[in-house]
Design an enzyme around this catalytic site. Sequence first.
Site, PDB file in Angstrom:
ATOM      1  CE  LYS A 208      -3.543   2.388   2.484  1.00 41.03           C
ATOM      2  NZ  LYS A 208      -4.455   2.366   3.595  1.00 41.03           N
ATOM      3  CD  GLU A 246       5.963  -3.872   3.601  1.00 37.68           C
ATOM      4  OE1 GLU A 246       5.191  -4.827   4.093  1.00 37.68           O
ATOM      5  OE2 GLU A 246       6.133  -2.852   4.278  1.00 37.68           O
ATOM      6  CE  LYS A 261      -6.057   1.853  -0.425  1.00 39.68           C
ATOM      7  NZ  LYS A 261      -6.503   1.995   0.839  1.00 39.68           N
ATOM      8  CB  SER A 287     -11.516   7.416  -3.325  1.00 36.09           C
ATOM      9  OG  SER A 287     -10.063   7.968  -2.735  1.00 36.09           O
ATOM     10  CE1 TYR A 326     -15.001   3.029  -2.458  1.00 36.21           C
ATOM     11  CE2 TYR A 326     -13.128   3.485  -3.711  1.00 36.21           C
ATOM     12  CZ  TYR A 326     -13.452   3.470  -2.602  1.00 36.21           C
ATOM     13  OH  TYR A 326     -12.921   3.376  -1.365  1.00 36.21           O
TER      14      TYR A 326
HETATM   15  C1  PBG Z   1      -6.831   3.848   5.521  1.00 38.46           C
HETATM   16  C2  PBG Z   1      -7.552   3.483   4.103  1.00 38.46           C
HETATM   17  C3  PBG Z   1      -7.456   4.528   3.265  1.00 38.46           C
HETATM   18  C4  PBG Z   1      -7.917   3.821   2.209  1.00 38.46           C
HETATM   19  C5  PBG Z   1      -8.445   2.645   2.564  1.00 38.46           C
HETATM   20  N1  PBG Z   1      -8.104   2.349   3.766  1.00 38.46           N
HETATM   21  C6  PBG Z   1      -6.793   5.952   3.266  1.00 38.46           C
HETATM   22  C7  PBG Z   1      -5.466   6.190   3.662  1.00 38.46           C
HETATM   23  O1  PBG Z   1      -4.568   5.226   3.768  1.00 38.46           O
HETATM   24  O2  PBG Z   1      -5.245   7.357   3.994  1.00 38.46           O
HETATM   25  C8  PBG Z   1      -8.146   4.378   0.723  1.00 38.46           C
HETATM   26  C9  PBG Z   1      -9.251   3.826  -0.078  1.00 38.46           C
HETATM   27  C10 PBG Z   1      -9.540   4.788  -1.368  1.00 38.46           C
HETATM   28  O3  PBG Z   1      -8.640   5.789  -1.537  1.00 38.46           O
HETATM   29  O4  PBG Z   1     -10.448   4.338  -2.059  1.00 38.46           O
HETATM   30  N2  PBG Z   1      -6.634   2.697   6.565  1.00 38.46           N
END
Ligand code: PBG
Length: 336
Positions: A208, A246, A261, A287, A326
């Site tokens: 991530k 990781e 991600k 998102s 989404y």
């Molecule tokens: C935080 C989390 C995030 C997302 C999912 N879980 C944002 C972040 O790490 O600040 C983002 C998902 C998205 O942007 O659709 N645990």
Amino acid sequence: MLSANSNTDQSLNLVQRPRRLRRTETLRKMVRETILTVDDLIYPMFVMTGEGQKVEIPSMPECYRYSVDLLLKEVAEVSQLGIKAIALFPVIPENQKDDTGTESCNPAGLVQKTVKAIKNAVPDIIVITDVALDPFTTHGHDGLVDENGVILNDPTVEVLVKMALSQAQAGADFVAPSDMMDGRVGAIRQALDAEGYINVGILAYSAKYASAYYGPFRDALDSAPKFGDKKTYQMDAGNSKEALKEVELDIAEGADIVMVKPALAYLDIIHQVKINTNLPVAAYNVSGEYAMIKAAAANGWIDEKKVILETLTSMKRAGADLILTYFAKEVALMLM
Ligand code: PBG
């Protein structure tokens, strides 16, 4: 009369003519390597407190925060459309947040109550819960913070373990640590097993990245960090070998599914992870990726449906077995 497949424009003496296989839609379908299906999709959904609430997220048009009663209806509907799994994210009221995210482990908290209600109403759907502190902390970080603003690793893992256990107890099928603390997958696996939750799986946010593409999600949850950024725990965009490290660690610690991600700007990482592991690989179409397509489509600049399908197909082609998106409901409707 020449038949449709005789050659009327031959001047080059070519042995290979790749266009032969693209001549008709039937042929194109027969040789298509990557086919997106509704089975590939996981639908992230936002739950909020209250009743009768359905609130659109401004930076994520057509994406809503639902109170539990309305969420149940929506879950039933998406299940009917063939969607197999949802990933649940809570919108926690400001007055339930604190420095240490206490509410995250409340057995009667919003997430725990919602999971119970979903498994009751729509038992078949796979429910994946988020294991991270940011929706619950006043400071918006995924971990506990010391007096110097340092995000603490091991004390955070202790809380994550409790949170994961409370979600398993509520009936979650998978817990999904999205926090990027070291060692959390192993600690969660051990605790789940010790408590008898041997069949609760772990979908690990393994690679991530610290990404600007999360902006709209943080709007949805009101969870933007109040100070600093997430770069001491989430990964640096320039790294790919580190992603493999990781992933390797999470697998050794007991992950069932590994995730990359964001997805679109990290297709190379998805690909490398896929060829380096035998586990299912998930990708999170985040998102910001959603918002970009929605915004361009709203301006009439792109064909929304075609761009969605092309984008998700690229993720699957890169190696994603599962895609959190989404767009899941919209795509399920398109693929029917
Ligand atoms: C935080 C989390 C995030 C997302 C999912 N879980 C944002 C972040 O790490 O600040 C983002 C998902 C998205 O942007 O659709 N645990």
